[in-house]
Design an enzyme around this catalytic site. Structure first.
Site, short mmCIF file in Angstrom:
data_model
loop_
_atom_site.label_atom_id
_atom_site.label_comp_id
_atom_site.label_asym_id
_atom_site.label_seq_id
_atom_site.Cartn_x
_atom_site.Cartn_y
_atom_site.Cartn_z
N LYS A 69 5.51 0.43 4.26
CA LYS A 69 6.06 0.82 5.57
C LYS A 69 7.54 1.22 5.48
O LYS A 69 8.00 2.07 6.23
CB LYS A 69 5.87 -0.31 6.59
N ASP A 106 2.78 -0.83 15.75
CA ASP A 106 2.40 -2.25 15.64
C ASP A 106 2.80 -3.04 16.89
O ASP A 106 2.05 -3.88 17.38
CB ASP A 106 3.08 -2.90 14.42
N1 LIG Z 1 -2.96 -7.20 12.92
C1 LIG Z 1 -2.17 -6.19 12.61
O1 LIG Z 1 -2.34 -5.06 13.10
C2 LIG Z 1 -0.99 -6.41 11.67
C3 LIG Z 1 0.05 -5.47 11.62
C4 LIG Z 1 1.14 -5.71 10.76
C5 LIG Z 1 1.15 -6.86 9.97
N2 LIG Z 1 0.13 -7.76 10.04
C6 LIG Z 1 0.15 -9.01 9.21
O2 LIG Z 1 1.40 -9.67 9.38
C7 LIG Z 1 1.74 -10.41 8.20
C8 LIG Z 1 3.20 -10.13 7.78
O3 LIG Z 1 3.32 -8.77 7.34
P1 LIG Z 1 4.77 -8.14 6.97
O4 LIG Z 1 4.53 -6.69 6.77
O5 LIG Z 1 5.80 -8.60 7.91
O6 LIG Z 1 5.06 -8.84 5.54
P2 LIG Z 1 6.51 -9.00 4.86
O7 LIG Z 1 7.45 -7.94 5.31
O8 LIG Z 1 6.21 -9.19 3.41
O9 LIG Z 1 7.10 -10.40 5.46
C9 LIG Z 1 6.48 -11.61 5.14
C10 LIG Z 1 7.07 -12.74 6.00
O10 LIG Z 1 6.28 -13.91 5.79
C11 LIG Z 1 7.14 -14.97 5.36
N3 LIG Z 1 6.35 -15.82 4.46
C12 LIG Z 1 5.62 -15.43 3.38
N4 LIG Z 1 5.00 -16.50 2.83
C13 LIG Z 1 5.37 -17.58 3.57
C14 LIG Z 1 5.05 -18.99 3.49
N5 LIG Z 1 4.24 -19.48 2.55
N6 LIG Z 1 5.59 -19.83 4.42
C15 LIG Z 1 6.41 -19.32 5.39
N7 LIG Z 1 6.75 -18.01 5.51
C16 LIG Z 1 6.22 -17.16 4.60
C17 LIG Z 1 8.32 -14.31 4.73
O11 LIG Z 1 9.42 -15.20 4.73
P3 LIG Z 1 10.70 -14.98 3.75
O12 LIG Z 1 11.56 -13.96 4.43
O13 LIG Z 1 11.33 -16.32 3.67
O14 LIG Z 1 10.13 -14.48 2.45
C18 LIG Z 1 8.51 -13.11 5.68
O15 LIG Z 1 9.15 -13.50 6.87
C19 LIG Z 1 0.71 -9.99 7.13
O16 LIG Z 1 -0.25 -11.00 7.05
C20 LIG Z 1 0.10 -8.71 7.70
O17 LIG Z 1 -1.23 -8.53 7.27
C21 LIG Z 1 -0.94 -7.56 10.88
#
Ligand SMILES: NC(=O)c1ccc[n+]([C@@H]2O[C@H](COP(=O)([O-])OP(=O)(O)OC[C@H]3O[C@@H](n4cnc5c(N)ncnc54)[C@H](OP(=O)(O)O)[C@@H]3O)[C@@H](O)[C@H]2O)c1
Length: 274
Positions: A69, A106
């Site tokens: 993204k 989103d």
């Molecule tokens: N339903 C939908 O349409 C939709 C749309 C978009 C995203 N999503 C979902 O949203 C989620 C996040 O996506 P993203 O793009 O934001 O990912 P990202 O940019 O990689 O961010 C990941 C986030 O999760 C945190 N994190 C990861 N592992 C963790 C753990 N074990 N304990 C606590 N915090 C943790 C990270 O914290 P740190 O900063 O400390 O690393 C960061 O804030 C994914 O599961 C994705 O599939 C769903």
């Protein structure tokens, strides 16, 4: 003259699990639009080439998912205001002049699912947003525009939550903190935008964060209840919701951006829930 059918794709890595082709084909059937929609496995470091190759074969637009993204945000020629503030692009549109426009659907997908499909009242609510990655950044602006009383962003890396809150503080009451700073606070709605669920875990949060009648929303979805949905059920949530509705609503907004026709999401939601 032979006119090639308009092609669309979702690009990500991994991508085999994506439900987007089924959702967009269902929208196309419903609206009578002629299009083809495929999954594209993107290669890290080759994003611009992968997009160019796809456009050269009749591609008119793409959805972009993890981990591209931000690459998409950098690649496009112009950005919508919501993609600009999200600093992430999940929808690429090829304009008639050949330029690429980046948008982010989103946030609108999440807010529509909450308000229209689930009947949530966001106005005046105290909302906890867990995570400060791309997904959290993408939904923060539309959430603030729905006039909650307060949004608290809590992240494992506290500094990222604080920075995100300060970036959008002009739009409403929003604070950033670490997960351990949540002790003693209560919320009407907790939204999980972390990637912890990918390993079937929940962020390390206190047990008593939910107000009476509070709701939990997990952006993750799957065939079985997600780890955060199970956390909500075990901690007194009046309702737990997974991210399938958000996925379908963000897809509908992308479809509208590409085709100028807004599909009805209800039958597709029913079909996908099985
Ligand atoms: N339903 C939908 O349409 C939709 C749309 C978009 C995203 N999503 C979902 O949203 C989620 C996040 O996506 P993203 O793009 O934001 O990912 P990202 O940019 O990689 O961010 C990941 C986030 O999760 C945190 N994190 C990861 N592992 C963790 C753990 N074990 N304990 C606590 N915090 C943790 C990270 O914290 P740190 O900063 O400390 O690393 C960061 O804030 C994914 O599961 C994705 O599939 C769903």
């Amino acid at each position: 003259m032979n006119k090639r059918i308009d092609r669309y794709a979702v690009i990500g890595n991994p991508i085999a699990h994506s439900k987007s082709p089924q959702i967009h084909h269902a929208f196309a059937k419903q609206t009578g639009e002629q299009l083809e929609y495929i999954r594209l496995l993107g290669e890290p470091g080759r994003f611009a080439e992968d997009i160019a190759d796809f456009l050269a074969t009749g591609g008119r637009g793409l959805n972009v998912t993890v981990p591209f993204k931000e690459d998409a945000w950098q690649l496009v020629d112009e950005l919508s205001p919501r993609a600009e503030s999200a600093q992430a692009v999940n929808t690429i549109i090829q304009l008639d002049n050949g330029r690429l426009r980046g948008d982010n659907t989103d946030g609108i997908g999440l807010v529509r699912d909450l308000q229209q499909n689930q009947g949530a009242t966001l106005t005046g609510a105290r909302i906890l947003l867990l995570g400060a990655g791309g997904a959290a950044r993408g939904v923060l602006r539309p959430l603030l525009e729905s006039h909650p009383e307060q949004i608290t962003i809590a992240n494992r890396t506290a500094s990222k939550a604080v920075a995100l809150a300060s970036d959008l503080a002009v739009l409403g009451s929003v604070e950033g903190c670490g997960l351990s700073d949540l002790a003693g606070k209560r919320f009407n709605l907790i939204i999980n935008a972390t990637a912890a669920g990918l390993t079937d875990r929940v962020p390390e949060i206190p047990d008593d964060l939910l107000e009476d009648q509070g709701w939990c929303y997990d952006m993750m979805y799957g065939d079985k209840p997600t780890a955060f949905a199970r956390w909500g059920l075990a901690h007194g949530a009046a309702k737990v919701i997974d991210g399938l509705g958000m996925l379908i609503e963000q897809a509908a907004e992308s479809f509208y951006l590409w085709r100028g026709v807004r599909p009805d999401t209800a039958p597709v939601m029913k079909q996908q829930r099985g």
